[in-house]
Enzyme design. Structure first.
Site, PDB file in Angstrom:
ATOM      1  N   ASP A  72       0.838  -1.197   0.000  1.00  0.00           N
ATOM      2  CA  ASP A  72       0.000   0.000   0.000  1.00  0.00           C
ATOM      3  C   ASP A  72       0.875   1.249   0.000  1.00  0.00           C
ATOM      4  O   ASP A  72       1.683   1.448   0.907  1.00  0.00           O
ATOM      5  CB  ASP A  72      -0.901   0.009   1.241  1.00  0.00           C
ATOM      6  CG  ASP A  72      -1.816   1.216   1.269  1.00  0.00           C
ATOM      7  OD1 ASP A  72      -2.898   1.153   0.674  1.00  0.00           O
ATOM      8  OD2 ASP A  72      -1.421   2.247   1.874  1.00  0.00           O
TER       9      ASP A  72
ATOM     10  N   TYR B  13       3.106  10.064  -0.323  1.00  0.00           N
ATOM     11  CA  TYR B  13       4.210   9.546   0.498  1.00  0.00           C
ATOM     12  C   TYR B  13       5.569   9.876  -0.120  1.00  0.00           C
ATOM     13  O   TYR B  13       6.600   9.706   0.519  1.00  0.00           O
ATOM     14  CB  TYR B  13       4.114   8.017   0.686  1.00  0.00           C
ATOM     15  CG  TYR B  13       2.822   7.522   1.308  1.00  0.00           C
ATOM     16  CD1 TYR B  13       1.975   8.379   2.007  1.00  0.00           C
ATOM     17  CD2 TYR B  13       2.461   6.184   1.191  1.00  0.00           C
ATOM     18  CE1 TYR B  13       0.781   7.913   2.555  1.00  0.00           C
ATOM     19  CE2 TYR B  13       1.274   5.710   1.740  1.00  0.00           C
ATOM     20  CZ  TYR B  13       0.441   6.577   2.418  1.00  0.00           C
ATOM     21  OH  TYR B  13      -0.726   6.107   2.954  1.00  0.00           O
TER      22      TYR B  13
ATOM     23  N   LYS C 197      -2.661   6.010  -4.500  1.00  0.00           N
ATOM     24  CA  LYS C 197      -3.768   6.888  -4.123  1.00  0.00           C
ATOM     25  C   LYS C 197      -3.675   8.237  -4.830  1.00  0.00           C
ATOM     26  O   LYS C 197      -2.589   8.790  -4.978  1.00  0.00           O
ATOM     27  CB  LYS C 197      -3.778   7.099  -2.596  1.00  0.00           C
ATOM     28  CG  LYS C 197      -3.763   5.795  -1.803  1.00  0.00           C
ATOM     29  CD  LYS C 197      -3.928   6.011  -0.306  1.00  0.00           C
ATOM     30  CE  LYS C 197      -3.668   4.733   0.486  1.00  0.00           C
ATOM     31  NZ  LYS C 197      -2.237   4.504   0.734  1.00  0.00           N
TER      32      LYS C 197
ATOM     33  N   HIS D 104      -7.553   9.437  -2.064  1.00  0.00           N
ATOM     34  CA  HIS D 104      -6.878   9.389  -0.766  1.00  0.00           C
ATOM     35  C   HIS D 104      -7.700  10.053   0.346  1.00  0.00           C
ATOM     36  O   HIS D 104      -7.750   9.556   1.467  1.00  0.00           O
ATOM     37  CB  HIS D 104      -5.515  10.094  -0.879  1.00  0.00           C
ATOM     38  CG  HIS D 104      -4.532   9.678   0.160  1.00  0.00           C
ATOM     39  ND1 HIS D 104      -3.179   9.610  -0.066  1.00  0.00           N
ATOM     40  CD2 HIS D 104      -4.692   9.294   1.444  1.00  0.00           C
ATOM     41  CE1 HIS D 104      -2.557   9.197   1.028  1.00  0.00           C
ATOM     42  NE2 HIS D 104      -3.461   9.017   1.969  1.00  0.00           N
TER      43      HIS D 104
END
Length: 323
Positions: free
Chosen positions: A50, A55, A84, A117
């Site tokens: 994931d 990120y 996402k 997200h």
């Protein structure tokens, strides 16, 4: 059957492994470390990875996946990879370019799951967290149903196998489910979920619509400083969890992960520590009793570690609803 291969069928016919490896990390961890730990996670048996554009480590995570394919550890179809769509790209015309950017960073042809997200739209642009001169977020206004239609097109184009959402409340889910001309339902809703915040109402709602609930923050907050209220109790030190763990000769973390799997929740285990990554895969080696499950249900105390308070003034802020 390899117990580590436990999967759940999604409403579009694809399968998702019930245990996932979470790759979000605290600011102080170098992004390159994602390469090392993701490779290790795949080596010990994780098949569900994931990640997310926000990120800022998709290059490294993609590299890890590709290197494990290249050395014969796995084939691409063995890996379930989630990315996402970030809040600065919720305008429908920005959705496909955002996914293509992730694919380019990953150097993969497709992702297995692409999810919205967070339902709060932010001002489009390169800045992930646009703020005004007072440090307040600069919001955008987007109809999430139009965003959803753009995700449906990405699925039809083969850029992603499945599409879903994250951090949506039941009303926001309902809006998509009731959308005229809906082509694909969301396969999942990824939300914060752990024994102190077990999301039982949202879980029931999702189950009734054949939507899988995916749990992040399943071990409580691992004290991600920039997101989390530091005054909240530390889940893994909970006496009830500790007692159950001791009884089964497991760790409190494993009990918290096992709890989710037994209630039909897909669970993400996030760790950048090799010993713990290896330990987390042992969630398939034991079972909790009905009494254990009831005792853990009893810990629910409405403690949300990740409340994204900064977005509370946006009309789509998801946590003003009870569930």
């Amino acid at each position: 059957m390899d117990p580590k291969g436990q999967k759940v069928k999604l409403n579009d016919g694809h399968f998702i492994p019930v245990l996932g490896f979470g790759t979000a990390e605290a600011k102080e961890v170098p992004k390159s470390e994602a390469l090392e730990v993701t490779k290790f996670a795949i080596e010990v048996g994780f098949r569900h990875i994931d990640c997310a554009h926000v990120y800022q480590n998709e290059e490294h995570v993609g590299q890890a996946i590709r290197s494990k394919i290249a050395d014969g550890t796995v084939k691409r179809e063995d890996i379930f990879y989630t990315s996402k769509l970030w809040s600065t790209s919720l305008r429908p015309e920005l959705v496909r370019p955002a996914l293509e950017k992730s694919l380019n960073n990953l150097q993969l042809d497709y992702v297995d799951l692409y999810i919205i997200h967070f339902p709060v739209a932010l001002k489009p642009g390169e800045t992930l967290f646009p703020t005004d001169e007072n440090g307040k977020p600069i919001f955008d206004s987007v109809d999430l149903c139009r965003t959803w239609e753009a995700l449906e097109k990405c699925k039809d184009a083969g850029l992603t196998k499945s599409i879903g959402v994250s951090n949506f409340n039941h009303k926001q889910l309902e809006k998509i489910l009731n959308k005229p001309g809906l082509k694909y339902k969301p396969v999942c809703n990824q939300v914060e979920c752990h024994p102190y915040f077990n999301q039982s109402k949202l879980l029931d709602f999702c189950k009734s619509h054949d939507i899988v609930l995916v749990a992040y923050g399943a071990l409580g907050s691992q004290r991600l400083k920039e997101w989390v209220n530091p005054n909240l109790p530390f889940l893994l030190e909970d006496p009830v969890l500790s007692a159950i763990a001791k009884k089964h000769r497991q760790t409190p973390a494993l009990v918290a992960l096992r709890y989710q799997i037994q209630r039909g929740v897909v669970v993400l285990a996030k760790s950048y520590n090799k010993k713990r990554i290896k330990e987390n895969i042992q969630v398939f080696d034991f079972e909790l009793t009905l009494e254990d499950m009831k005792a853990i249900d009893g810990l629910n105390s409405n403690i949300r570690y990740y409340d994204f308070q900064q977005a509370v003034d946006h009309p789509e802020y998801p946590y003003s609803e009870e569930y």
